[in-house]
Each structure stands twice: as C-alpha cells, then as structure tokens.
Design a protein around this motif. Structure first.
Motif, PDB file in Angstrom:
ATOM      1  N   GLU A  48      -0.183   5.882  -8.085  1.00 42.03           N
ATOM      2  CA  GLU A  48      -0.740   4.638  -7.566  1.00 42.03           C
ATOM      3  C   GLU A  48      -0.022   3.434  -8.171  1.00 42.03           C
ATOM      4  O   GLU A  48       0.265   2.459  -7.483  1.00 42.03           O
ATOM      5  CB  GLU A  48      -2.238   4.578  -7.862  1.00 42.03           C
ATOM      6  CG  GLU A  48      -2.963   3.445  -7.213  1.00 42.03           C
ATOM      7  CD  GLU A  48      -3.133   3.632  -5.719  1.00 42.03           C
ATOM      8  OE1 GLU A  48      -3.264   2.599  -5.029  1.00 42.03           O
ATOM      9  OE2 GLU A  48      -3.121   4.762  -5.236  1.00 42.03           O
ATOM     10  N   LYS A  52       2.113   0.630  -6.092  1.00 42.10           N
ATOM     11  CA  LYS A  52       1.768  -0.785  -6.218  1.00 42.10           C
ATOM     12  C   LYS A  52       2.983  -1.599  -6.650  1.00 42.10           C
ATOM     13  O   LYS A  52       3.215  -2.696  -6.148  1.00 42.10           O
ATOM     14  CB  LYS A  52       0.626  -0.968  -7.212  1.00 42.10           C
ATOM     15  CG  LYS A  52       0.150  -2.396  -7.309  1.00 42.10           C
ATOM     16  CD  LYS A  52      -1.012  -2.536  -8.246  1.00 42.10           C
ATOM     17  CE  LYS A  52      -1.404  -4.005  -8.368  1.00 42.10           C
ATOM     18  NZ  LYS A  52      -2.446  -4.204  -9.347  1.00 42.10           N
ATOM     19  N   LYS A 103      -0.582  -3.209   9.693  1.00 39.40           N
ATOM     20  CA  LYS A 103      -0.728  -3.880   8.400  1.00 39.40           C
ATOM     21  C   LYS A 103      -0.600  -5.390   8.512  1.00 39.40           C
ATOM     22  O   LYS A 103      -0.773  -6.094   7.535  1.00 39.40           O
ATOM     23  CB  LYS A 103       0.324  -3.346   7.423  1.00 39.40           C
ATOM     24  CG  LYS A 103       0.160  -1.885   7.099  1.00 39.40           C
ATOM     25  CD  LYS A 103       1.216  -1.425   6.136  1.00 39.40           C
ATOM     26  CE  LYS A 103       1.045   0.047   5.812  1.00 39.40           C
ATOM     27  NZ  LYS A 103       2.050   0.509   4.850  1.00 39.40           N
ATOM     28  N   LYS A 120      -0.661  -6.726   4.672  1.00 32.22           N
ATOM     29  CA  LYS A 120      -1.330  -5.943   3.634  1.00 32.22           C
ATOM     30  C   LYS A 120      -0.447  -4.742   3.313  1.00 32.22           C
ATOM     31  O   LYS A 120      -0.407  -3.773   4.051  1.00 32.22           O
ATOM     32  CB  LYS A 120      -2.710  -5.499   4.126  1.00 32.22           C
ATOM     33  CG  LYS A 120      -3.549  -4.871   3.075  1.00 32.22           C
ATOM     34  CD  LYS A 120      -4.938  -4.590   3.609  1.00 32.22           C
ATOM     35  CE  LYS A 120      -5.797  -3.993   2.528  1.00 32.22           C
ATOM     36  NZ  LYS A 120      -7.141  -3.717   2.975  1.00 32.22           N
ATOM     37  N   HIS A 122      -0.517  -3.031   0.305  1.00 33.97           N
ATOM     38  CA  HIS A 122      -1.225  -2.099  -0.578  1.00 33.97           C
ATOM     39  C   HIS A 122      -2.655  -2.581  -0.658  1.00 33.97           C
ATOM     40  O   HIS A 122      -2.958  -3.707  -0.257  1.00 33.97           O
ATOM     41  CB  HIS A 122      -0.539  -2.117  -1.955  1.00 33.97           C
ATOM     42  CG  HIS A 122      -1.091  -1.131  -2.940  1.00 33.97           C
ATOM     43  ND1 HIS A 122      -2.079  -1.467  -3.813  1.00 33.97           N
ATOM     44  CD2 HIS A 122      -0.792   0.171  -3.172  1.00 33.97           C
ATOM     45  CE1 HIS A 122      -2.364  -0.416  -4.571  1.00 33.97           C
ATOM     46  NE2 HIS A 122      -1.596   0.595  -4.193  1.00 33.97           N
ATOM     47  N   ARG A 123      -3.535  -1.758  -1.186  1.00 41.23           N
ATOM     48  CA  ARG A 123      -4.927  -2.162  -1.327  1.00 41.23           C
ATOM     49  C   ARG A 123      -5.064  -3.480  -2.081  1.00 41.23           C
ATOM     50  O   ARG A 123      -5.920  -4.302  -1.769  1.00 41.23           O
ATOM     51  CB  ARG A 123      -5.678  -1.080  -2.110  1.00 41.23           C
ATOM     52  CG  ARG A 123      -6.886  -0.570  -1.448  1.00 41.23           C
ATOM     53  CD  ARG A 123      -7.584   0.487  -2.255  1.00 41.23           C
ATOM     54  NE  ARG A 123      -6.636   1.374  -2.919  1.00 41.23           N
ATOM     55  CZ  ARG A 123      -6.875   2.011  -4.042  1.00 41.23           C
ATOM     56  NH1 ARG A 123      -8.015   1.878  -4.643  1.00 41.23           N
ATOM     57  NH2 ARG A 123      -5.976   2.801  -4.570  1.00 41.23           N
ATOM     58  N   GLU A 124      -4.219  -3.690  -3.074  1.00 40.61           N
ATOM     59  CA  GLU A 124      -4.325  -4.874  -3.925  1.00 40.61           C
ATOM     60  C   GLU A 124      -3.204  -5.870  -3.708  1.00 40.61           C
ATOM     61  O   GLU A 124      -3.168  -6.900  -4.367  1.00 40.61           O
ATOM     62  CB  GLU A 124      -4.333  -4.430  -5.392  1.00 40.61           C
ATOM     63  CG  GLU A 124      -5.459  -3.475  -5.718  1.00 40.61           C
ATOM     64  CD  GLU A 124      -5.303  -2.822  -7.071  1.00 40.61           C
ATOM     65  OE1 GLU A 124      -4.370  -3.183  -7.802  1.00 40.61           O
ATOM     66  OE2 GLU A 124      -6.109  -1.938  -7.391  1.00 40.61           O
TER      67      GLU A 124
END
Length: 136
Positions: A48, A52, A103, A120, A122-124
């Motif tokens: 992960e 990121k 995305k 977007k 990545h999630r963060e």
C-alpha cells in the motif's frame, strides 16, 4: 457486521462453528492463524505504501500539466453537448498519461473556458488538473 477483515472477534461457539466458519467468513484464531494475519498485514501495508508513493509521484507530474480540450461550439461559446471525463482521459493519453476515465471527476461543462478536473489516483491521493475548453 461484527468487525472488519483481520479483526479478532469473540462470538458464541455455535454461531462461529455453524455459520461463520462454514461460510468462509471467519477462521479460528489460533496462534498460527494470528501469525499469518500479522504477516499478511505487514505485506499489505508495504504494498500500500508503494502504491501511494507511485500515485503521489504521478500526481506531482499531473499538477503541472495544462490540457486543452476541443469541442464543437456555437457562435456564442456554448458547447453542443458537454465535455466529459472520456474527453479528459483522451487528452491525458495524448500527453502520455494513461488514466482510467472512472477516476476523473468533473462538473458539468457547457461553455468555453478554463476548468478543473479532480483525478483520484489513490484512496488518499487526489490531484486537480487544469484544462481549457476551446472551440474546434
């Protein structure tokens, strides 16, 4: 609805033995299983972090990018139809960035001008990309 993946939860013996374990929703929390879960969690965290970091690197490149999207317009500057995420994805592909259209998020665009699309990665990690809609 008892917990999230890799959580250790106490349930009544019959519920675990007759429903959770046969359905594949749970396993017994033995010492070996706990070690496997700890190792999987560590590996997932490493993977992960790598994803990121790659997303942040791509976001830095995309933030500097200035796109131009052509659209058919009337004499007053109104667009026939609208500019959508597929057009932005194609413009990014022309610049050498292969971003999935799902995305890309943007508001409804009906006139010529300068706008911002949110990608977007990545999630963060989210990045704002400036683009200009011009008349073809």
């Amino acid at each position: 609805n008892l917990g999230h993946k890799d959580d250790v939860i106490n349930v009544k013996p019959g519920y675990g033995r007759n429903y959770l374990i046969p359905q594949g929703y749970a396993i017994l929390a033995t010492e070996a299983a706990k070690k496997i879960v700890a190792e999987n969690t560590k590996q997932r965290a490493h993977k992960e972090a790598k994803l990121k970091a790659e997303a942040e690197e791509l976001a830095a490149k995309l933030a500097e990018l200035k796109l131009t999207v052509g659209a058919k317009t009337s004499s007053t500057g109104k667009i026939f139809g609208s500019v959508n995420n597929i057009m932005i994805s194609e413009a990014l592909l022309a610049q050498g960035f292969d971003i999935d259209r799902k995305k890309i998020m943007l508001k409804e665009i009906k006139e010529v001008g300068t706008y911002t699309a949110v990608i977007k990665l990545h999630r963060e990690v989210k990045v704002d990309v400036q683009f200009e809609v011009v008349s073809e």
